[in-house]
Design a protein around this motif. Structure first.
Motif, PDB file in Angstrom:
ATOM      1  N   LYS A 149       0.875  -1.174   0.000  1.00  0.00           N
ATOM      2  CA  LYS A 149       0.000   0.000   0.000  1.00  0.00           C
ATOM      3  C   LYS A 149       0.910   1.220   0.000  1.00  0.00           C
ATOM      4  CE  LYS A 149      -3.754   2.448   0.680  1.00  0.00           C
ATOM      5  NZ  LYS A 149      -4.459   2.855  -0.476  1.00  0.00           N
ATOM      6  N   ILE A 183       1.301  -5.249   2.756  1.00  0.00           N
ATOM      7  CA  ILE A 183      -0.025  -5.736   3.133  1.00  0.00           C
ATOM      8  C   ILE A 183      -0.069  -7.263   3.098  1.00  0.00           C
ATOM      9  CG2 ILE A 183      -2.482  -5.653   2.536  1.00  0.00           C
ATOM     10  CD1 ILE A 183      -1.308  -2.989   3.537  1.00  0.00           C
ATOM     11  N   VAL A 201       4.533  -8.839   6.605  1.00  0.00           N
ATOM     12  CA  VAL A 201       3.374  -7.955   6.630  1.00  0.00           C
ATOM     13  C   VAL A 201       3.566  -6.907   7.720  1.00  0.00           C
ATOM     14  CG1 VAL A 201       0.894  -7.852   7.074  1.00  0.00           C
ATOM     15  CG2 VAL A 201       1.830  -9.727   5.729  1.00  0.00           C
ATOM     16  N   TYR A 216      -2.881  -0.270  -4.958  1.00  0.00           N
ATOM     17  CA  TYR A 216      -1.796  -1.078  -4.398  1.00  0.00           C
ATOM     18  C   TYR A 216      -0.733  -1.285  -5.466  1.00  0.00           C
ATOM     19  CZ  TYR A 216      -5.076  -2.318  -0.692  1.00  0.00           C
ATOM     20  OH  TYR A 216      -5.961  -2.274   0.351  1.00  0.00           O
TER      21      TYR A 216
END
Length: 95
Positions: free
Chosen positions: A13, A41, A61, A82
């Motif tokens: 992101k 993400i 993540v 994204y």
């Protein structure tokens, strides 16, 4: 969202583009540079080496990363922007 990157790919992101300069001037939307920072993400399982073994990913993540200006593919999921890119295109993890 149920998007799982494959192999050594990661879903990022991107941070919002800067709207003001350091001195407080607003930047026109067509002059704003693409951000080179973002948050991971989702990550894939990692790539396979010559022996067929999975090589663990260097990122996870939630990591904040710096990546190449023109790296990755821009995708839209649920109206959000994204980047889907290879882990090799990530230059650094911001700590």
């Amino acid at each position: 969202m149920s998007l799982k990157p494959l192999g050594d790919r990661v879903l990022i992101k991107p941070d919002a583009a800067e709207q003001k300069t350091a001195s407080g001037l607003y930047i026109a939307s067509n002059a704003q540079e693409k951000p080179q920072r973002g948050e991971i993400i989702a990550v894939g399982a990692g790539k396979l080496n010559d022996k067929g073994e999975r090589v663990p990913m260097d990122v996870k993540v939630g990591d904040k990363v710096i990546y190449g200006k023109f790296g990755g593919n821009e995708i839209k999921v649920d109206g959000e922007d994204y980047l889907l890119m290879r882990a090799d295109d990530i230059y650094a993890v911001v700590e």
